[in-house]
Scaffold this active site. Structure first.
Site, short mmCIF file in Angstrom:
data_model
loop_
_atom_site.label_atom_id
_atom_site.label_comp_id
_atom_site.label_asym_id
_atom_site.label_seq_id
_atom_site.Cartn_x
_atom_site.Cartn_y
_atom_site.Cartn_z
CE LYS A 188 -56.20 -52.69 42.04
NZ LYS A 188 -55.84 -53.27 40.75
C1 LIG Z 1 -53.47 -57.04 45.31
C2 LIG Z 1 -52.71 -56.22 44.31
N1 LIG Z 1 -51.48 -55.78 44.63
C3 LIG Z 1 -50.76 -55.01 43.79
C4 LIG Z 1 -51.26 -54.65 42.56
C5 LIG Z 1 -50.42 -53.80 41.65
O1 LIG Z 1 -51.03 -52.56 41.44
P1 LIG Z 1 -50.49 -51.59 40.27
O2 LIG Z 1 -51.08 -52.09 38.99
O3 LIG Z 1 -51.01 -50.23 40.64
O4 LIG Z 1 -49.00 -51.67 40.28
C6 LIG Z 1 -52.54 -55.06 42.18
C7 LIG Z 1 -53.07 -54.68 40.87
O5 LIG Z 1 -53.98 -55.22 40.34
C8 LIG Z 1 -53.28 -55.87 43.07
O6 LIG Z 1 -54.50 -56.30 42.76
#
Ligand SMILES: Cc1ncc(COP(=O)(O)O)c(C=O)c1O
Length: 390
Positions: A188
């Site tokens: 990210k």
């Molecule tokens: C649009 C979106 N929502 C949620 C997530 C979930 O994030 P995390 O990996 O921090 O749980 C991601 C992760 O790639 C994402 O791209």
């Protein structure tokens, strides 16, 4: 071998970790306090200030932030949550964790963000929340969504996994919805390795999330091993093990300091891509709609199937042969077998999202890229598309 092939592989993403992050992690390891503690508290304060929210709560992931948002809002079996299929599966999974039913509204015709008209058509008396995903860091149409939510007596929980730093009509993402959920995963815009941050202005929601991130223990239970703490705790809710750790927060503190520098670089690299690709037939540039500032987490081009004679997957293969790493964001939720079987979704449920997915290629975009990397990646894509035009 093509004449645009790079010598060295250009990765799709590489995090920018500096000496400050490394020193802060070492300091944490030496401090004796490894998990949720004072560095997480400092990181939360800085994060809340940065996005203009009353509260920021450090968590283990954005998935945890979404799940705890629904838990804190009392969403569960019998409730419906409207979201968009153009996302990572975690958005839908986090709704299912609560026993609520995810309901899909389609993407806009030309951009993956949720279409407010499609949302309005799916509201029922069971709708409790709307979950927009700010795709690639570009905020959704929040005014339209808020008025639909108000009319339905529902709340907005933002999936802002991509959207730091971003703004909608001059307001920072993180200060708008009832809760906003950020991801601090390795790929990210800023990272803590793994991590998530939930922001909210709602004191009750913040307290409920803080309690549920650490087993549902009474307030400030994390202090029980410090001189300020007590061994005694009580369980006040069904909680989870979703807390951030101070090792992760140590990285985040310095990543946050570098957010503006990273963002400046992303905006410049996007400008270079646009310049290099705008006159290439068959390529649709990413053009998020609305009065917004995008975090430019991703640079996703669309290949026009009427002009480009080879399938998207083959273009990706040819880019790999040129040593360019790419990805595809996203396989829409209604294409995944598990969701189809469990929820009865079919591939033609959301035609706009499906069409965008079939033409999408995510090009490398990260602050450590130099201008030459963008030129090389764009040149490869241009050559491949021009050689395969109908
Ligand atoms: C649009 C979106 N929502 C949620 C997530 C979930 O994030 P995390 O990996 O921090 O749980 C991601 C992760 O790639 C994402 O791209």
């Amino acid at each position: 071998m093509s004449d645009t092939r790079r010598e060295e592989f250009l990765a799709f993403h590489r995090p920018s970790i500096g000496e400050e992050e490394i020193a802060e992690v070492a300091d944490t390891l030496r401090s004796g306090w490894l998990t949720l503690g004072p560095k997480t508290a400092r990181f939360e304060e800085k994060f809340a200030e940065r996005v203009g929210a009353r509260h920021a709560v450090g968590l283990s992931s954005c998935t945890a932030a979404l799940h705890l948002s629904f838990e804190a809002l009392g969403i569960g079996p019998g409730d419906e949550v409207i979201t968009c299929p153009y996302t990572f599966p975690a958005t839908v999974a986090s709704i299912l964790y609560t026993g609520a039913t995810p309901v899909l509204a389609d993407s806009l015709a030309g951009y993956p963000n949720i279409d407010p008209e499609s949302v309005a058509a799916r509201v029922t008396e069971r709708t409790r929340a709307i979950v927009p995903i700010h795709f690639a860091g570009a905020p959704c149409e929040m005014d339209a969504l808020q008025s639909i939510a108000d009319g339905a007596d529902a709340v907005i929980v933002e999936d802002a996994a991509h959207a730091l730093p971003a703004a909608y009509k001059g307001r920072s993402i993180g200060s708008i919805g009832r809760t906003t959920c950020f991801s601090l995963y390795a790929g990210k815009n800023i990272t803590t390795g793994e991590g998530g941050m939930l922001t909210t202005d709602d004191d009750d929601v913040a307290a409920a999330v803080r309690m549920r991130r650490l087993h549902g223990m009474s307030r400030d239970a994390w202090k029980r091993y410090s001189s300020a703490g007590s061994w005694y705790y009580e369980i006040h809710a069904l909680g989870f093990k979703y807390n951030m750790t101070d090792i992760n927060a140590a990285i985040g503190l310095h990543q946050l300091d570098r957010l503006d520098e990273f963002q400046e670089r992303r905006v410049r690299l996007v400008g270079l891509y646009n310049e290099a690709l705008e006159s290439v037939p068959g390529i649709r540039l990413p053009e998020p709609p609305g009065e917004i500032e995008s975090a430019w987490h991703l640079y996703v081009v669309g290949l026009d199937p009427d002009r480009v004679a080879v399938p998207r997957d083959q273009v990706i293969e040819m880019l790999r042969e040129d040593n360019i790493g790419t990805s595809v964001h996203f396989i829409p939720a209604h294409h995944h077998p598990y969701f189809q079987e469990r929820l009865g979704w079919r591939e033609d449920d959301c035609p706009n999202a499906s069409a965008l997915y079939r033409s999408a290629v995510s090009m490398p975009l990260f602050p450590a890229m130099d201008d030459g990397d963008v030129i090389a990646a764009a040149s490869s894509l241009e050559r491949i598309v021009r050689e395969n035009l109908r």
